[in-house]
Scaffold this active site. Structure first.
Site, mmCIF file in Angstrom:
data_model
loop_
_atom_site.group_PDB
_atom_site.id
_atom_site.type_symbol
_atom_site.label_atom_id
_atom_site.label_comp_id
_atom_site.label_asym_id
_atom_site.label_seq_id
_atom_site.Cartn_x
_atom_site.Cartn_y
_atom_site.Cartn_z
ATOM 1 C CE LYS A 33 -2.221 0.516 1.760
ATOM 2 N NZ LYS A 33 -2.908 -0.725 1.048
ATOM 3 C CD GLU A 52 -7.937 -1.690 -1.776
ATOM 4 O OE1 GLU A 52 -7.591 -0.737 -2.394
ATOM 5 O OE2 GLU A 52 -7.009 -2.853 -1.395
ATOM 6 C CE LYS A 67 -3.995 -6.837 -3.356
ATOM 7 N NZ LYS A 67 -3.911 -6.347 -1.756
ATOM 8 C CG ASP A 75 -6.379 -0.534 0.999
ATOM 9 O OD1 ASP A 75 -7.289 -0.956 1.814
ATOM 10 O OD2 ASP A 75 -5.471 -1.354 0.502
ATOM 11 C CE LYS A 105 -4.364 0.525 -2.308
ATOM 12 N NZ LYS A 105 -4.651 -0.758 -2.754
ATOM 13 C CD GLU A 144 -2.852 -2.058 -5.412
ATOM 14 O OE1 GLU A 144 -3.432 -0.886 -5.069
ATOM 15 O OE2 GLU A 144 -2.708 -2.873 -4.591
ATOM 16 C CG HIS A 190 4.406 1.822 1.465
ATOM 17 N ND1 HIS A 190 4.050 2.807 0.273
ATOM 18 C CD2 HIS A 190 3.312 0.613 1.178
ATOM 19 C CE1 HIS A 190 3.055 2.702 -0.373
ATOM 20 N NE2 HIS A 190 2.491 1.226 0.175
ATOM 21 C CG ASP A 240 -7.172 -6.055 -1.062
ATOM 22 O OD1 ASP A 240 -7.096 -7.307 -1.534
ATOM 23 O OD2 ASP A 240 -6.280 -5.354 -0.901
HETATM 24 C C1 MUC Z 1 -3.247 -3.820 -0.085
HETATM 25 O O1 MUC Z 1 -3.948 -3.997 0.722
HETATM 26 O O2 MUC Z 1 -3.874 -3.357 -1.280
HETATM 27 C C2 MUC Z 1 -0.971 -3.040 -2.125
HETATM 28 C C3 MUC Z 1 -0.367 -1.758 -2.238
HETATM 29 C C4 MUC Z 1 0.116 -1.114 -1.205
HETATM 30 O O3 MUC Z 1 0.303 -0.091 -0.906
HETATM 31 O O4 MUC Z 1 -0.643 -2.048 -0.174
HETATM 32 C C5 MUC Z 1 -1.043 -3.078 -0.854
HETATM 33 C C6 MUC Z 1 -1.916 -4.066 -0.163
HETATM 34 MG MG MG Z 2 -5.926 -3.427 -0.031
#
Ligand code: MUC
Ligand code: MG
Length: 376
Positions: free
Chosen positions: A158, A213, A262, A187, A156, A316, A11, A238
């Protein structure tokens, strides 16, 4: 108890890549033999926030447990206030304990945990999946499989680790590929400066990305506000949003269009409810975030989010689906693009003692003993 569980694939996030998730599993017991469970999940040790599993365990064992022993867990607000007096910050540690207290009290009253938070307003919450294999084609294949399984219609991505232009090309290709079939969000996990964010968001918006994000550093609320003002695409806070006080500042500075909630970053279910109340008063929609919890933490988040009307943009809570294994006897309910609230007392889950014994970090070594003994 420290617990480590491998993920189903690597991941990738802006600050590193993970192949296992690390947890602190918390259990509280009452005199009458009831138990409650909580969990603090960290991503990349102290890379996402300041706390790691090791610091969380130390704070709980040395500073919280001795002061909480013997008190009445039904005084949840008083317990939370006591923890805030005893320990500055360290909200992940306090959240895990507060979760366990909430679970315990709800079990003792034979009600689901969401009842103690005012009751449910959601029976199901739309469920995002994070595509973060690090490769565009693999992400597209994974997204197709998720749509075919009717599990997700929100993805989403990253980004932020690499060259911004490459990240924009990656996200744009995926957004265009799923256009009309799934919503694609990104994000950035604080990776960009404001100039980079301004240039990249313009391109992502044009490519149909639905939400950005945490594009810039968490304390840079002025830049968050300028980006939120400049672009139509939603800017979500976030890392900039942990406590109710942060929520107030974000509202005062108009620094986000959407809040990611969260339990751990807020310091527990009660602080999450207060944060959501500020969002509600300001007319800001919320998204149910996660830290890749097992089904234990996920159930705690779900029962809290179920009681929050401001959660209007999905969640999520897919942590258990990214893990090779879990800690509970029965899995949570995922289907038709959503996570569904389950029945039961407290968080409605039971820890499987064999799984906990297997994945706890301090377990006895299970292999190599025989070869060691033959060599002596
Ligand atoms: C975040 O920053 O949102 C939550 C799921 C993911 O893949 O990363 C996170 C943390
Ligand atoms: Mg995040």
């Amino acid at each position: 108890v420290l617990v480590d569980i491998p993920t189903t694939r690597v991941h990738h996030l802006s600050f590193g890549a993970i192949t296992e998730q690390n947890y602190v599993s918390v259990r509280v017991r009452s005199d009458d033999g009831l138990g409650g469970v909580g969990e603090a999940s960290t991503i990349g040790g102290p890379a996402w926030a300041e706390e790691s599993t090791e610091t969380i365990k130390a704070i709980i064992d040395q500073y919280l447990t001795p002061q909480l022993l013997g008190r009445d867990p039904r005084d949840l607000q008083a317990m939370a206030a006591l923890m805030d007096r005893l320990v500055r910050g360290n909200r992940f540690a306090k959240a895990a304990v507060e979760m366990a207290l909430l679970d315990l009290v709800a079990r003792s009253l034979a009600v689901p945990a969401h009842r103690l938070l005012g009751g449910k307003v959601h029976d199901r919450i739309d469920l995002a999946w994070t595509l973060a294999s690090g490769k565009t084609d693999a992400d597209i294949d994974e997204g197709e499989a998720k749509i075919a399984a009717r599990l997700h219609h929100i993805f989403k991505l990253k980004i932020g680790a690499g060259d911004p232009a490459a990240d924009v090309a990656h996200a744009s290709r995926i957004a265009q590929h799923f256009s009309g079939r799934a919503s694609v969000q990104v994000d950035v996990n604080q990776a960009w400066d404001e100039l980079t964010a301004t240039r990249c968001i313009a391109r992502l918006e044009a490519a149909g990305v639905a939400l950005i994000e945490q594009p810039v550093a968490r304390h840079n609320l002025a830049a968050m506000a300028r980006l939120a003002q400049r672009f139509e695409v939603a800017i979500m806070a976030d890392e900039s949003l942990a406590t109710p006080t942060d929520a107030l500042q974000l509202v005062q500075q108009a620094a986000a269009d959407v809040f990611a909630l969260k339990l751990t970053k807020a310091g527990g279910p009660l602080a999450t409810m207060r944060t959501a109340a500020i969002a509600d008063a300001a007319g800001i929609p919320c998204y149910g975030g996660c830290m890749l919890e097992t089904s234990v933490g996920t159930a705690a988040y779900l029962h809290t989010f179920a009681a929050i009307g401001a959660i209007r943009l999905g969640c999520e809570l897919f942590g258990p689906l990214l893990l090779k294994d879990d800690l509970v006897t029965r899995p949570l309910t995922y289907h038709d693009g959503a996570i569904h609230l389950h029945e039961g007392h407290g968080f409605g889950i039971e820890i499987d003692p064999d799984k906990l014994a297997f994945y706890r970090r301090d377990r006895a070594p299970r292999v190599a003993l025989s070869s060691a003994s033959t060599s002596t």
